[in-house]
Write a protein that holds these residues in place. Structure first.
Motif, PDB file in Angstrom:
ATOM      1  N   GLY A  32      -7.603  34.966  72.563  1.00 47.28           N
ATOM      2  CA  GLY A  32      -6.870  35.501  71.475  1.00 47.28           C
ATOM      3  C   GLY A  32      -7.199  37.079  71.335  1.00 47.28           C
ATOM      4  N   PHE A  33      -8.490  37.306  71.324  1.00 46.45           N
ATOM      5  CA  PHE A  33      -8.548  38.717  71.443  1.00 46.45           C
ATOM      6  C   PHE A  33      -8.010  39.700  72.328  1.00 46.45           C
ATOM      7  N   ALA A  34      -7.955  38.992  73.497  1.00 44.42           N
ATOM      8  CA  ALA A  34      -7.255  39.950  74.694  1.00 44.42           C
ATOM      9  C   ALA A  34      -5.740  39.802  74.512  1.00 44.42           C
ATOM     10  N   LEU A  35      -5.006  39.082  73.832  1.00 47.61           N
ATOM     11  CA  LEU A  35      -3.759  39.084  73.151  1.00 47.61           C
ATOM     12  C   LEU A  35      -3.717  40.153  72.138  1.00 47.61           C
ATOM     13  N   MET A  36      -4.622  40.337  71.236  1.00 45.41           N
ATOM     14  CA  MET A  36      -4.590  41.048  70.134  1.00 45.41           C
ATOM     15  C   MET A  36      -4.966  42.662  70.374  1.00 45.41           C
ATOM     16  N   ARG A  37      -5.454  42.848  71.811  1.00 41.25           N
ATOM     17  CA  ARG A  37      -5.683  44.101  72.304  1.00 41.25           C
ATOM     18  C   ARG A  37      -4.551  44.845  72.611  1.00 41.25           C
ATOM     19  N   PRO A  38      -4.427  46.011  72.007  1.00 40.33           N
ATOM     20  CA  PRO A  38      -3.219  46.896  72.477  1.00 40.33           C
ATOM     21  C   PRO A  38      -3.063  47.273  73.844  1.00 40.33           C
ATOM     22  N   GLN A  39      -1.708  47.057  74.482  1.00 38.73           N
ATOM     23  CA  GLN A  39      -1.702  47.139  75.731  1.00 38.73           C
ATOM     24  C   GLN A  39      -1.331  48.662  76.079  1.00 38.73           C
ATOM     25  N   PRO A  40      -2.199  49.103  77.352  1.00 42.00           N
ATOM     26  CA  PRO A  40      -2.069  50.561  77.685  1.00 42.00           C
ATOM     27  C   PRO A  40      -0.749  51.003  78.019  1.00 42.00           C
ATOM     28  N   ARG A  41      -0.171  52.193  77.521  1.00 47.50           N
ATOM     29  CA  ARG A  41       1.041  52.660  77.928  1.00 47.50           C
ATOM     30  C   ARG A  41       1.072  53.590  78.992  1.00 47.50           C
ATOM     31  N   PRO A  42       2.138  53.407  79.771  1.00 40.32           N
ATOM     32  CA  PRO A  42       2.226  54.074  81.046  1.00 40.32           C
ATOM     33  C   PRO A  42       2.262  55.688  80.617  1.00 40.32           C
ATOM     34  N   ILE A  43       1.947  56.510  81.409  1.00 35.83           N
ATOM     35  CA  ILE A  43       1.871  57.943  81.120  1.00 35.83           C
ATOM     36  C   ILE A  43       3.050  58.500  81.627  1.00 35.83           C
ATOM     37  N   ALA A  44       4.027  59.043  80.709  1.00 35.28           N
ATOM     38  CA  ALA A  44       5.462  59.527  81.167  1.00 35.28           C
ATOM     39  C   ALA A  44       5.230  60.821  81.773  1.00 35.28           C
ATOM     40  N   VAL A  45       4.651  61.668  81.576  1.00 31.70           N
ATOM     41  CA  VAL A  45       4.652  63.056  82.462  1.00 31.70           C
ATOM     42  C   VAL A  45       3.200  62.995  82.988  1.00 31.70           C
ATOM     43  N   LYS A  46       2.956  63.410  84.392  1.00 29.49           N
ATOM     44  CA  LYS A  46       1.895  63.558  85.013  1.00 29.49           C
ATOM     45  C   LYS A  46       1.529  65.170  84.982  1.00 29.49           C
ATOM     46  N   PRO A  47       0.442  65.154  84.514  1.00 30.03           N
ATOM     47  CA  PRO A  47       0.034  67.021  84.439  1.00 30.03           C
ATOM     48  C   PRO A  47      -0.223  67.268  85.826  1.00 30.03           C
ATOM     49  N   SER A  48       0.340  68.300  86.122  1.00 32.18           N
ATOM     50  CA  SER A  48       0.077  69.013  87.608  1.00 32.18           C
ATOM     51  C   SER A  48      -1.230  69.800  87.567  1.00 32.18           C
ATOM     52  N   PRO A  49      -1.882  69.574  88.708  1.00 32.39           N
ATOM     53  CA  PRO A  49      -3.402  70.220  88.809  1.00 32.39           C
ATOM     54  C   PRO A  49      -3.171  71.843  88.786  1.00 32.39           C
ATOM     55  N   GLN A  50      -3.892  72.456  88.226  1.00 36.90           N
ATOM     56  CA  GLN A  50      -4.022  73.850  87.968  1.00 36.90           C
ATOM     57  C   GLN A  50      -5.106  74.440  88.660  1.00 36.90           C
ATOM     58  N   VAL A  51      -5.070  75.545  89.559  1.00 31.10           N
ATOM     59  CA  VAL A  51      -6.241  76.126  90.138  1.00 31.10           C
ATOM     60  C   VAL A  51      -7.180  77.096  89.132  1.00 31.10           C
ATOM     61  N   ALA A  52      -8.284  77.032  89.094  1.00 32.15           N
ATOM     62  CA  ALA A  52      -9.049  77.617  88.110  1.00 32.15           C
ATOM     63  C   ALA A  52      -9.255  79.121  88.582  1.00 32.15           C
ATOM     64  N   ARG A  53      -9.010  79.866  87.871  1.00 30.95           N
ATOM     65  CA  ARG A  53      -9.282  81.571  88.287  1.00 30.95           C
ATOM     66  C   ARG A  53     -10.812  81.764  87.874  1.00 30.95           C
TER      67      ARG A  53
END
Length: 55
Positions: A32-53
């Motif tokens: 019951g508690f597993a069904l009540m837990r909110p489901q994780p939403r898929p990430i729509a936009v993947k963040p691009s990795p950035q190089v640290a300056r």
């Protein structure tokens, strides 16, 4: 002697039924508690990795 055996069997049956009841209630509540837990939403936009300056 048979009365003592019947008493032992009755006590074992009582303990077994209580254990089954507790485990069944645990399973029902867990699902019951597993069904009540909110489901994780898929990430729509993947963040691009950035190089640290470094300055």
């Amino acid at each position: 002697m048979t009365d003592l055996l019947n008493l032992a069997m009755l006590i074992c049956a009582c303990v077994g039924s209580m254990a089954f009841g507790v485990l069944a209630a645990y399973g029902i509540l867990r699902t019951g508690f597993a069904l009540m837990r909110p489901q994780p939403r898929p990430i729509a936009v993947k963040p691009s990795p950035q190089v640290a300056r470094v300055l």
